[in-house]
Scaffold this active site. Structure first.
Site, PDB file in Angstrom:
ATOM      1  CG  HIS A 136      -1.760  -1.022   1.558  1.00 54.72           C
ATOM      2  ND1 HIS A 136      -1.367  -2.169   2.179  1.00 54.72           N
ATOM      3  CD2 HIS A 136      -3.095  -1.156   1.324  1.00 54.72           C
ATOM      4  CE1 HIS A 136      -2.414  -2.980   2.317  1.00 54.72           C
ATOM      5  NE2 HIS A 136      -3.468  -2.396   1.801  1.00 54.72           N
ATOM      6  CG  ASP A 183       1.724  -1.029   3.447  1.00 58.06           C
ATOM      7  OD1 ASP A 183       1.020  -0.693   4.401  1.00 58.06           O
ATOM      8  OD2 ASP A 183       1.383  -1.880   2.594  1.00 58.06           O
ATOM      9  CD  GLU A 195      -7.630  -8.326  -0.895  1.00 58.86           C
ATOM     10  OE1 GLU A 195      -6.676  -7.787  -1.481  1.00 58.86           O
ATOM     11  OE2 GLU A 195      -7.581  -8.678   0.296  1.00 58.86           O
ATOM     12  CD  GLU A 251      -6.919 -11.808   2.513  1.00 57.18           C
ATOM     13  OE1 GLU A 251      -6.603 -10.804   1.841  1.00 57.18           O
ATOM     14  OE2 GLU A 251      -6.942 -11.808   3.755  1.00 57.18           O
ATOM     15  CG  HIS A 285     -10.802 -11.316   2.532  1.00 59.19           C
ATOM     16  ND1 HIS A 285     -10.394 -10.263   1.746  1.00 59.19           N
ATOM     17  CD2 HIS A 285     -10.108 -11.186   3.696  1.00 59.19           C
ATOM     18  CE1 HIS A 285      -9.504  -9.531   2.396  1.00 59.19           C
ATOM     19  NE2 HIS A 285      -9.307 -10.086   3.582  1.00 59.19           N
ATOM     20  CG  ASP A 337      -5.094 -11.475   7.196  1.00 63.68           C
ATOM     21  OD1 ASP A 337      -5.878 -12.036   6.411  1.00 63.68           O
ATOM     22  OD2 ASP A 337      -5.072 -10.242   7.395  1.00 63.68           O
TER      23      ASP A 337
HETATM   24  C1  XLS Z   1      -7.471  -6.730   4.331  1.00 59.98           C
HETATM   25  C2  XLS Z   1      -7.025  -6.907   2.966  1.00 59.98           C
HETATM   26  C3  XLS Z   1      -5.859  -6.036   2.558  1.00 59.98           C
HETATM   27  C4  XLS Z   1      -5.730  -6.032   1.075  1.00 59.98           C
HETATM   28  C5  XLS Z   1      -4.981  -4.906   0.495  1.00 59.98           C
HETATM   29  O1  XLS Z   1      -8.226  -7.510   4.889  1.00 59.98           O
HETATM   30  O2  XLS Z   1      -6.708  -8.265   2.767  1.00 59.98           O
HETATM   31  O3  XLS Z   1      -4.711  -6.459   3.186  1.00 59.98           O
HETATM   32  O4  XLS Z   1      -5.142  -7.222   0.628  1.00 59.98           O
HETATM   33  O5  XLS Z   1      -5.544  -3.689   0.807  1.00 59.98           O
HETATM   34 NI    NI Z   2      -7.173 -10.587   5.104  1.00 60.85          NI
HETATM   35 NI    NI Z   3      -5.761  -9.106   1.151  1.00 62.82          NI
END
Ligand code: XLS
Ligand code: NI
Ligand code: NI
Length: 436
Positions: free
Chosen positions: A100, A103, A231, A267, A270, A308
Site C-alpha cells: 500500500h 506502507d 479484493e 483471499e 475473506h 490472516d
Molecule cells: C485486508 C485486505 C488487505 C488487502 C490490500 O483484509 O486483505 O490487506 O489485501 O488492501
Molecule cells: Ni485478510
Molecule cells: Ni488481502
C-alpha cells in the site's frame, strides 16, 4: 542493515532434508505440467503484515520492537523497511512484492508531501529492482487507516473524500505503473456501512461505480496494461461491505459495464468470512471470467475475523491449486502472502519460517493438483455427470433453440422419466486422499 539471523539464501534441499530453513518441496526450476514451479506459483511478499504491523492487537501494544518503528525520522524508517523487504526477497528467493502507498512511506502533513514521500521510496525500489531483478506484483492505496476515511473512501457521504481518493489513487497507480507493476489492487475496507439510519445505499453504489470507472479510464489513458483487481471481503472493518464476495462484485461490475476491465484478487480468509471455501471463490470467478490473483493465507474456522495466518494446510492448498490449474494458471496474477505471523513470533527469522512453510505447502499442493489433473479420475467423474448435455437435442435446448412449451411437448411425447444417478462424493473424496 542486519535484521535476520539467517544470511544465506534459502535453498531447495528435497523432502528428506532436516534443515528447518530449507525448501523440501518448493524447487523453483522443477517443471510441473510444462511450467516451472516459480512460473506456476508467482509468490509475492507483502509489505503490510511483514514489515508494518508491529504485533499489536485490540488489547495490547507492539510485541515485535522492530528498529524502524522506533526511528526518529519516518523517512529513515521507510528506507530501512525497503532494505529489509529486498533482503527478505533475496533470502526467500521470491520474485515479487506488494504494497500500500502508506506502507512504504509516511503521510507527512499533506497529500502533496505524502505523494513526494511515496515517489522518493519508489525511486529506491526502482534501483533495487533493477539490481536484483525483483518485480512488483501490485500496488494499492490505503484508503482506510486515516480518520478521513472513517465513513468510507469512494463511498463516503462527503464528496470531498471521494475527490481526495481520486487524487490518492491517481498517484499510486502512476507509481505502480512506473515500477512495472503487473496489476493494481483495490480493497474497499470501508466501502460499506454500519447502519441504514445514516446511509443512502443507492447513492453510495453510484459513487463506487463512478470511482471504479474513473480508475479504469485512467489506466487506459496512461497505458497501464495489467488489470484492476478488486479484493472482496464481506466484513471487517465495515459491518456491511458492498464488495462482499465474487458473486456480489460480479453483479456490481455488470451493472457498471466494467466486467471486461476489472478482475478479482481473492483471499482465503475473506472467502471463509463470507461463508465460502477459497476454491468456491476461485472456481466461480474463473467461470465468470474475472479471476485475477490470490492473497494466500488461512483463516481460523473458530474465529469470526480476519486472522490472516500463513497457509499451511496441505489438503486445503491442494484444492486451491487444483482450481488455479483448471482456470489455466495465473497470467498477471500470483500468490501474495497477505499473511502475518502470530504476535508471539517475535524473532525476525519467524518471518522466514512462515514464508518457507507456506511456500512448501503451496508447492506440495501444486504437485497434488497436477496429479489430480493428470490422473483425470475426478474430471472424468464430473464429465460423466454432465454427459447428457453433449447430446444434440440437449445442446439445442441449452442454446435457446427450444421454447418452454416446445420442451414440454417433447417431454410428453417421449414419456421422459429422469433416472437419478449417484453423485459419488465419498468415492471422489477417497480418490483425492489417494493423491495426498
Ligand atoms: C485486508 C485486505 C488487505 C488487502 C490490500 O483484509 O486483505 O490487506 O489485501 O488492501
Ligand atoms: Ni485478510
Ligand atoms: Ni488481502
Amino acid at each position: 542493515m542486519n535484521f535476520y539471523a539467517t544470511k544465506d539464501p534459502i535453498k531447495y534441499e528435497g523432502p528428506s532434508s532436516t534443515n528447518a530453513l530449507a525448501y523440501r518441496w518448493y524447487n523453483p526450476t522443477q517443471k510441473v505440467m510444462g511450467k516451472t514451479m516459480a512460473e506456476h506459483l508467482r509468490f509475492a511478499v507483502c509489505y503490510w503484515h511483514t514489515l508494518c504491523w508491529p504485533g499489536t492487537d485490540p488489547f495490547g501494544g507492539e510485541t515485535f520492537n522492530r528498529q524502524w518503528h522506533h526511528a526518529a525520522d519516518p523517512m529513515e524508517a521507510a528506507r530501512m523497511k525497503a532494505d529489509v523487504m529486498f533482503e527478505t526477497l533475496r533470502l526467500l528467493g521470491v520474485d515479487y512484492f506488494t504494497f500500500h502507498d502508506l506502507d512504504i512511506a509516511p503521510e507527512g502533513n499533506s497529500l502533496k508531501e505524502f505523494n513526494s514521500n511515496v515517489t522518493a521510496i519508489a525511486n529506491i525500489f526502482e534501483s533495487k529492482m533493477a539490481k536484483s531483478g525483483r518485480k512488483l506484483l501490485w500496488g494499492t492505496a490505503n484508503m482506510f487507516s486515516n480518520r478521513r476515511f472513517m465513513a468510507g473512501a469512494a463511498t463516503n457521504p462527503d464528496a470531498d473524500v471521494f475527490a481526495y481518493c481520486a487524487a490518492q489513487v491517481k498517484h499510486c497507480l502512476d507509481v505502480t505503473h512506473g515500477l512495472g507493476g503487473e496489476n493494481y489492487v483495490m480493497w474497499g475496507g470501508r466501502e460499506g456501512y454500519e447502519t441504514l439510519l445514516n446511509t443512502n445505499i443507492g447513492q453510495e453504489l453510484k459513487q463506487a461505480g463512478r470511482f471504479l470507472s474513473l480508475v479504469v479510464e485512467y489506466k487506459h489513458k496512461i497505458g497501464f496494461k495489467g488489470p484492476i483487481l478488486i479484493e472482496p471481503k464481506p466484513k471487517e472493518p465495515t459491518k456491511h461491505q458492498y464488495d462482499y464476495d465474487t458473486a456480489s462484485i460480479y453483479g456490481l461490475l455488470k451493472s457498471y459495464g466494467l466486467e471486461n476491465d476489472v478482475k478479482l484478487n481473492l483471499e482465503q480468509n475473506h472467502a471463509i468470512l463470507a461463508g465460502h471455501t477459497f476454491e468456491h471463490e476461485i472456481a466461480l470467478a474463473s467461470a465468470l471470467g474475472i479471476f485475477g490473483s490470490l492473497d494466500i493465507n488461512r483463516g481460523d474456522y473458530l474465529l469470526g475475523w480476519d486472522t490472516d495466518q500463513f497457509a499451511m494446510n496441505i489438503p486445503e492448498v491442494a484444492l486451491t491449486m487444483y482450481e488455479i490449474l483448471k482456470a489455466g494458471g495465473f497470467t498477471t496474477g500470483g500468490m501474495n502472502f497477505d499473511a502475518k505471523i502470530r504476535r508471539q513470533s517475535i524473532d525476525p527469522d519467524d518471518l522466514l519460517h512462515a514464508h518457507v512453510g507456506s511456500m512448501d505447502a503451496s508447492a506440495r499442493g501444486l504437485l497434488i493438483a497436477a496429479k489430480m489433473i493428470e490422473d483425470g479420475k475426478i474430471s472424468k467423474a464430473v464429465d460423466a455427470r454432465y454427459a447428457k448435455w453433449n447430446e444434440p437435442q440437449n445442446m439445442a435446448m441449452l442454446a435457446g433453440k427450444e421454447s418452454l412449451d416446445e420442451i414440454a411437448t417433447r417431454v410428453h411425447k417421449s414419456g421422459l422419466e429422469p433416472q437419478p444417478k449417484s453423485g459419488r462424493q465419498e468415492y471422489l473424496e477417497g480418490i483425492l486422499n489417494s493423491y495426498i
